[in-house]
Design a protein around this motif. Structure first.
Motif, short mmCIF file in Angstrom:
data_model
loop_
_atom_site.label_atom_id
_atom_site.label_comp_id
_atom_site.label_asym_id
_atom_site.label_seq_id
_atom_site.Cartn_x
_atom_site.Cartn_y
_atom_site.Cartn_z
N PHE A 136 -5.13 6.67 0.16
CA PHE A 136 -4.31 5.47 0.30
C PHE A 136 -4.79 4.43 -0.70
N LEU A 137 -3.87 3.82 -1.44
CA LEU A 137 -4.18 2.73 -2.36
C LEU A 137 -3.49 1.46 -1.89
N GLY A 138 -4.20 0.34 -1.96
CA GLY A 138 -3.64 -0.93 -1.51
C GLY A 138 -3.94 -2.05 -2.49
N TYR A 139 -3.09 -3.08 -2.41
CA TYR A 139 -3.24 -4.26 -3.27
C TYR A 139 -2.85 -5.48 -2.46
N GLN A 140 -3.62 -6.57 -2.62
CA GLN A 140 -3.33 -7.82 -1.91
C GLN A 140 -3.47 -8.99 -2.87
N LEU A 182 -13.31 1.92 -1.15
CA LEU A 182 -13.75 1.15 -2.30
C LEU A 182 -12.79 -0.02 -2.47
N SER A 183 -13.31 -1.23 -2.60
CA SER A 183 -12.45 -2.40 -2.79
C SER A 183 -13.11 -3.37 -3.76
N GLY A 197 0.82 -1.20 0.00
CA GLY A 197 0.00 0.00 0.00
C GLY A 197 0.85 1.25 0.00
N LYS A 198 0.28 2.33 -0.48
CA LYS A 198 1.00 3.60 -0.59
C LYS A 198 0.04 4.76 -0.45
N ALA A 215 -7.83 -1.92 -3.28
CA ALA A 215 -8.57 -1.10 -2.32
C ALA A 215 -8.08 0.34 -2.38
N ALA A 216 -9.01 1.24 -2.11
CA ALA A 216 -8.68 2.66 -2.03
C ALA A 216 -9.43 3.26 -0.85
N GLU A 217 -8.77 4.19 -0.15
CA GLU A 217 -9.40 4.87 0.98
C GLU A 217 -9.07 6.35 0.92
#
Length: 259
Positions: A187-191, A213-214, A179-180, A201-203
């Motif tokens: 914040f953007l994330g990936y799993q 949103l995911s 995430g970054k 995912a984004a927050e």
């Protein structure tokens, strides 16, 4: 890194490549120092002979080699391990080949008995075998420091590895999360897990309001989409509304109180 089973510090040169559906790592990771506990024996790693090897043809599954020594009830016990993470019949497994040595000399069975029972009397060993405990210690040793070093090297705010197998779960459920923060608010994330299931995912958070949103994908097909809205009523109390679609559609309301 400080854990109940292991402690140490790792370094390495790793490169992340490929596509989101077929990622790979290349390079090596090695210990600067480290130790792990196998039953009551504390093994010290030999940094010159311990390595994790990543290569593009293996995706994100490494090979590894390890050498360590411990003093156990007057015996100098050496441990050499070669192993790999591999995929068989759609499942990811760990293959370990541990070899023990000792001064004064003992057989492999006698070393196992010494570690498990505190005596080299192999007749009392029964079916005890240290591979399961050794695998858990190795994973525990590697993960914490690897997360921190990769996060720093890749310039990420989050790099996390979750291994349910350590607690008795399935190895293919192992999850990698990155995430970054693109801005202080976004914040953007990936799993991704070893079965290939992925989540994006984004927050966005500002002025006490949080939007999330995911979306999750399995075998390249959208399996889940979720949208959330949160509002901080006070510094301690917040409300959340969540809409989730997948096999069915769900709407939920939640509250969180922090103290």
């Amino acid at each position: 890194m400080q854990e109940s089973l292991a402690q140490g510090e790792l370094a390495g040169d790793l490169y992340l490549g490929g596509t989101y559906g077929d990622p790979y790592l290349s390079g090596e990771v090695w210990p600067l120092w480290g130790s792990f506990r196998l039953w009551d024996a504390l093994f010290s790693l030999d940094p010159g002979q311990s390595r994790l090897y990543f290569s593009p043809d293996r995706g994100i599954l490494p090979r590894f080699a390890l050498a360590a020594r411990a003093e156990v009830r007057g015996y100098q016990v050496g441990l050499a391990v070669e192993g790999e993470f591999l995929r068989e019949n759609g499942r990811v497994k760990v293959r370990l080949e541990p070899t023990f040595s000792s001064i004064p000399p003992l057989s492999q069975a006698e070393v196992y008995a010494l570690l498990a029972l505190g005596t080299p009397d192999a007749s009392r060993l029964g079916e005890v075998f240290p591979q399961v405990a050794l695998g858990a210690a190795l994973e525990n040793l590697v993960l914490g420091q690897l997360e921190r070093e990769l996060s720093r090297a890749l310039g990420l705010d989050r790099f996390q590895v979750e291994v349910p197998a350590i607690q008795g779960g399935s190895l293919e459920e192992t999850r990698f999360s990155v995430g970054k923060y693109l801005t202080p608010e976004l914040f953007l994330g990936y799993q991704v897990d070893l079965r290939g299931e992925q989540t994006f995912a984004a927050e966005y958070r500002a002025d006490g309001i949080t939007f999330t949103l995911s979306s999750s994908f399995g075998q390249g097909v959208l399996s889940r989409l979720a949208f959330g809205l949160g509002y901080d009523l006070t510094d301690a109390l917040s409300l959340t509304l969540t809409l989730e679609t997948g096999d069915d559609t769900r709407f939920s309301v939640g509250a969180a109180y922090r103290w």
